[in-house]
Design a protein around this motif. Structure first.
Motif, PDB file in Angstrom:
ATOM      1  N   VAL A 165      -0.966  24.631-100.490  1.00 32.63           N
ATOM      2  CA  VAL A 165       0.149  23.694-100.384  1.00 32.63           C
ATOM      3  C   VAL A 165       0.819  23.736 -99.013  1.00 32.63           C
ATOM      4  O   VAL A 165       1.503  22.793 -98.602  1.00 32.63           O
ATOM      5  N   PHE A 166       0.604  24.814 -98.268  1.00 30.17           N
ATOM      6  CA  PHE A 166       1.203  24.889 -96.939  1.00 30.17           C
ATOM      7  C   PHE A 166       0.462  24.018 -95.915  1.00 30.17           C
ATOM      8  O   PHE A 166       0.974  23.814 -94.814  1.00 30.17           O
ATOM      9  N   ASP A 167      -0.722  23.510 -96.261  1.00 32.09           N
ATOM     10  CA  ASP A 167      -1.377  22.583 -95.338  1.00 32.09           C
ATOM     11  C   ASP A 167      -0.524  21.338 -95.126  1.00 32.09           C
ATOM     12  O   ASP A 167      -0.273  20.960 -93.979  1.00 32.09           O
ATOM     13  N   PRO A 168      -0.024  20.685 -96.198  1.00 31.89           N
ATOM     14  CA  PRO A 168       0.944  19.616 -95.963  1.00 31.89           C
ATOM     15  C   PRO A 168       2.344  20.127 -95.634  1.00 31.89           C
ATOM     16  O   PRO A 168       3.063  19.537 -94.817  1.00 31.89           O
ATOM     17  N   ALA A 169       2.749  21.240 -96.254  1.00 30.50           N
ATOM     18  CA  ALA A 169       4.124  21.722 -96.058  1.00 30.50           C
ATOM     19  C   ALA A 169       4.388  22.164 -94.631  1.00 30.50           C
ATOM     20  O   ALA A 169       5.542  22.158 -94.182  1.00 30.50           O
ATOM     21  N   ILE A 170       3.346  22.538 -93.888  1.00 30.74           N
ATOM     22  CA  ILE A 170       3.568  22.928 -92.498  1.00 30.74           C
ATOM     23  C   ILE A 170       4.055  21.741 -91.679  1.00 30.74           C
ATOM     24  O   ILE A 170       4.694  21.918 -90.636  1.00 30.74           O
ATOM     25  N   ASN A 171       3.787  20.514 -92.179  1.00 32.37           N
ATOM     26  CA  ASN A 171       4.362  19.345 -91.514  1.00 32.37           C
ATOM     27  C   ASN A 171       5.888  19.382 -91.583  1.00 32.37           C
ATOM     28  O   ASN A 171       6.581  19.082 -90.604  1.00 32.37           O
ATOM     29  N   ALA A 172       6.407  19.751 -92.749  1.00 28.20           N
ATOM     30  CA  ALA A 172       7.861  19.876 -92.890  1.00 28.20           C
ATOM     31  C   ALA A 172       8.404  20.969 -91.985  1.00 28.20           C
ATOM     32  O   ALA A 172       9.458  20.815 -91.359  1.00 28.20           O
ATOM     33  N   LEU A 173       7.670  22.086 -91.907  1.00 24.27           N
ATOM     34  CA  LEU A 173       8.132  23.187 -91.062  1.00 24.27           C
ATOM     35  C   LEU A 173       8.060  22.824 -89.585  1.00 24.27           C
ATOM     36  O   LEU A 173       8.865  23.309 -88.786  1.00 24.27           O
ATOM     37  N   SER A 174       7.117  21.955 -89.226  1.00 29.69           N
ATOM     38  CA  SER A 174       7.061  21.511 -87.825  1.00 29.69           C
ATOM     39  C   SER A 174       8.260  20.625 -87.489  1.00 29.69           C
ATOM     40  O   SER A 174       8.794  20.682 -86.376  1.00 29.69           O
ATOM     41  N   ILE A 175       8.694  19.813 -88.453  1.00 29.01           N
ATOM     42  CA  ILE A 175       9.911  19.016 -88.240  1.00 29.01           C
ATOM     43  C   ILE A 175      11.126  19.927 -88.190  1.00 29.01           C
ATOM     44  O   ILE A 175      12.000  19.787 -87.323  1.00 29.01           O
ATOM     45  N   LEU A 176      11.189  20.865 -89.134  1.00 30.14           N
ATOM     46  CA  LEU A 176      12.325  21.794 -89.189  1.00 30.14           C
ATOM     47  C   LEU A 176      12.519  22.518 -87.861  1.00 30.14           C
ATOM     48  O   LEU A 176      13.642  22.561 -87.326  1.00 30.14           O
ATOM     49  N   THR A 177      11.460  23.084 -87.309  1.00 25.99           N
ATOM     50  CA  THR A 177      11.574  23.841 -86.063  1.00 25.99           C
ATOM     51  C   THR A 177      11.851  22.941 -84.868  1.00 25.99           C
ATOM     52  O   THR A 177      12.304  23.419 -83.827  1.00 25.99           O
ATOM     53  N   GLU A 178      11.589  21.639 -85.016  1.00 21.86           N
ATOM     54  CA  GLU A 178      11.888  20.686 -83.949  1.00 21.86           C
ATOM     55  C   GLU A 178      13.341  20.239 -83.963  1.00 21.86           C
ATOM     56  O   GLU A 178      13.978  20.128 -82.909  1.00 21.86           O
ATOM     57  N   ILE A 179      13.894  19.983 -85.148  1.00 19.44           N
ATOM     58  CA  ILE A 179      15.233  19.380 -85.222  1.00 19.44           C
ATOM     59  C   ILE A 179      16.352  20.399 -85.298  1.00 19.44           C
ATOM     60  O   ILE A 179      17.508  20.070 -84.991  1.00 19.44           O
ATOM     61  N   MET A 180      16.051  21.638 -85.709  1.00 19.13           N
ATOM     62  CA  MET A 180      17.119  22.618 -85.879  1.00 19.13           C
ATOM     63  C   MET A 180      17.645  23.101 -84.535  1.00 19.13           C
ATOM     64  O   MET A 180      16.871  23.468 -83.648  1.00 19.13           O
ATOM     65  N   PRO A 181      18.967  23.135 -84.366  1.00 17.81           N
ATOM     66  CA  PRO A 181      19.540  23.650 -83.114  1.00 17.81           C
ATOM     67  C   PRO A 181      19.373  25.162 -82.955  1.00 17.81           C
ATOM     68  O   PRO A 181      19.575  25.692 -81.869  1.00 17.81           O
ATOM     69  N   ALA A 182      19.010  25.870 -84.037  1.00 23.00           N
ATOM     70  CA  ALA A 182      18.858  27.328 -83.995  1.00 23.00           C
ATOM     71  C   ALA A 182      17.484  27.716 -84.521  1.00 23.00           C
ATOM     72  O   ALA A 182      16.837  26.959 -85.246  1.00 23.00           O
ATOM     73  N   GLU A 183      17.030  28.916 -84.147  1.00 21.32           N
ATOM     74  CA  GLU A 183      15.752  29.417 -84.635  1.00 21.32           C
ATOM     75  C   GLU A 183      15.839  29.734 -86.130  1.00 21.32           C
ATOM     76  O   GLU A 183      16.908  30.051 -86.660  1.00 21.32           O
ATOM     77  N   VAL A 184      14.695  29.657 -86.801  1.00 19.58           N
ATOM     78  CA  VAL A 184      14.620  29.790 -88.257  1.00 19.58           C
ATOM     79  C   VAL A 184      13.733  30.985 -88.607  1.00 19.58           C
ATOM     80  O   VAL A 184      12.719  31.228 -87.951  1.00 19.58           O
ATOM     81  N   PHE A 185      14.127  31.717 -89.673  1.00 16.41           N
ATOM     82  CA  PHE A 185      13.392  32.911 -90.095  1.00 16.41           C
ATOM     83  C   PHE A 185      13.201  32.894 -91.603  1.00 16.41           C
ATOM     84  O   PHE A 185      14.104  32.514 -92.350  1.00 16.41           O
TER      85      PHE A 185
END
Length: 307
Positions: A165-185
């Protein structure tokens, strides 16, 4: 003109890469490599990258659309042959192999591009700009789709390294790491793995920032009917929502004009720019979040997946 070869001529190549290349005058698709040896209308097709490099026309660049488990050796062959390399997402089966590829690209003076197509969805740039000056209080990801619809017959996705499921979900994580003003853990994860495969079919991931903001991701590969690809962020100035994988943007329920959705044309525009500038772009943050979810996640065995 950038003479490019395409390796791995499957669904994503036919649906996205070939049309995007045809629409960009800076590229000329001159060869392909695929074990199925498809008919590409006069473009020579070879069994694998080694045959393409040895017997095919001169190339400047190679785009790799193979499953991630087979990506490393193919990318190394292209880089060592002096070709610029475009990596379809995810860029590799492991984080460390992408670092290796980046080092080889530097050694040979060529460009390596880890592509994240969802970052080029129409609403993402405006979402990033809107959030940049605001305090995000909470963010949720809901990424639910039907694997039988979007990945028919793709058994590699269930094998080790295929990510499930992370094959599609990594798309969401790529957006998350792009739009977030802070690093994510990643702080925790719960993964549901069918008894007959190696990769999760659903899951929940908890994440945070240094400031302690709560981020959650709910992932499902078995959603029928309408598909859900939503990211919602709560701020002091309102609620921002990216829908349809980033193609649509609303703020407090009001639609924001974002223009045409051109993900893969945007990727090839970036690749052409990087080649012109002689600059690699290697971002493994989305892949790192997936790796961390696998490391800390608890696993629940669920019923077998039968396509």
């Amino acid at each position: 003109m950038i003479r490019i070869g395409l390796v791995g001529v499957g669904k994503i190549a036919h649906d996205q890469h070939i049309p995007a290349l045809a629409g960009d005058k800076r590229f000329q698709l001159v060869a392909a490599a695929s074990r199925s040896l498809p008919d590409l209308g006069g473009i020579p097709v070879f069994y694998d990258i080694d045959e393409m490099l040895a017997k095919g026309p001169e190339l400047d660049a190679v785009a790799l659309c193979t499953p991630p488990q087979a990506r490393r050796e193919t990318a190394l062959a292209a880089l060592r042959a002096g070709k610029h390399v475009f990596l379809e997402k995810p860029p590799g089966a492991t984080v460390s192999e992408v670092a290796e590829l980046a080092a080889v690209a530097r050694e040979h003076g060529v460009v390596l591009f880890t592509s994240w197509h969802s970052r080029f969805a129409a609403g993402v740039p405006q979402a990033k700009a809107w959030l940049a000056s605001r305090h995000v209080r909470k963010l949720t990801i809901e990424w639910r789709e039907d694997v039988r619809r979007w990945h028919p017959g793709q058994t590699w996705i269930w094998q080790a390294g295929g990510m499930g499921v992370f094959d599609p979900a990594i798309n969401a994580l790529s957006i998350l790491t792009e739009i977030m003003p802070a690093e994510v853990f990643v702080t925790d994860a719960k993964l549901q793995v069918p008894e007959n495969v190696q990769s999760p079919i659903a899951g929940h991931v908890d994440m945070t920032t240094l400031g302690g903001m709560a981020i959650t991701a709910d992932l499902d590969f078995l959603q029928t009917g309408p598909q859900t690809w939503d990211i919602t962020a709560w701020t002091e100035d309102g609620v921002l929502k990216l829908s349809l994988g980033g193609a649509e943007l609303t703020i407090d329920g009001t639609a924001v004009e974002v223009g045409e959705n051109r993900e893969y044309p945007g990727l090839y525009d970036r690749f052409a720019t990087l080649i012109a500038e002689g600059r690699s772009e290697v971002d493994v943050r989305p892949l790192t979040l997936v790796a961390d979810a696998f490391m800390v996640g608890t696993r629940e065995v669920v019923e077998a997946f039968i396509e």
